[in-house]
Design a protein around this motif. Sequence first.
Motif: not given
Length: 351
Positions: A61-87
């Motif tokens: 819906l946001y992309s349709e309204e604004t034209g902004v492209k969104i990429t999203y990666i889903t996972d559990a919170a722990g691995p995502l936080i670890a990924r952010l920290e490592a990157e």
Amino acid sequence: MGKYLSVGALSLVMLLSVAGCSENSDKSDGDNEPAKASADTPEVVVYSSRKEQLVKPLFDLYSEETGVKITYITDAAGPLIARLEAEGERTPADMLITVDVGNLWQAAHLGLLRPIQSKTLEEDVPDKFQDSEHRWFGLSVRARTIVYSTERVKPEELSTYENLSTEDWNGRLCLRTSKKVYNQSLVATLIERHGIERTEEVVKGWVDNLATDVFADDTLLMQAIVAGQCDVGIVNSYYFGRMQAEDPEIPLKLFWANQEISGVHVNISGAGVTKYAKHPGEAQKLIEWLSRGEAQRIFGGVNMEFPVNPAVPVNDLVKSWGDFKADQLPVEVAGQRQGEAIKLMDRAGYR
């Protein structure tokens, strides 16, 4: 591994991937990476521990309204936080969406989120549902309260979380595992109110009253109550909403705990802009959009949650549960005392 899902043709190449596993039911499969978009295309890259069925309608819906492209990666919170920290600086993520203030607090504490100055978010999100340093803001609210069998329990028998530790509930209580952040946050707020000694007495009482082993999730816990394994439990309100939507005659009800004292324990899902975001302005605009209007109604309708924005009406099914007094402690307290809560639960034998 996180699952890659994209909205639009993006070609941003991930430089680092951190694998992880978790008991979080929001986890998904796959290890595709986001692709990079053309330089003149507005975009946001989101790391999300929220399920695809909830975030995809919002992002579409946001992309349709604004034209902004969104990429999203889903996972559990722990691995995502670890990924952010490592990157670190190399992360492609502009934004983190996750459940429970404990996870948001941890990400902020690790220096993974940047402060946001936003009049819109200050207006839409009550102070108690935002970080005191403005690094994250709540987007939806859930109550963690008592659920009971309407066949074996009278509501007048119920009162508080603390009362569930008394002999009245011996052999009648079911709990979800202490490893789940939702229970850690509840215990953290009890520590804030009662101190370590009294809270440990309560948690030990819960353990003594267990009718069976702890459960992996709230749905299994409620199914055990229906099956007669136990009479009461503690669950997030939206899990009950999902079961009630599927079976309106289910012999369970929610009881709003602690109404005569502190109020029901409430928690949030929320979001923040990552420290090394490549598109921080676009990420902030997305969070602002999620804090109002149709996005807030989708949070309430799809996942049976309460809108964080008090100006947005509550879903009819959720409204049917009745009004309650919520705990007025700032939710970030649950993050600040999470470490103490985990140690206390371990000492009390709560597994």
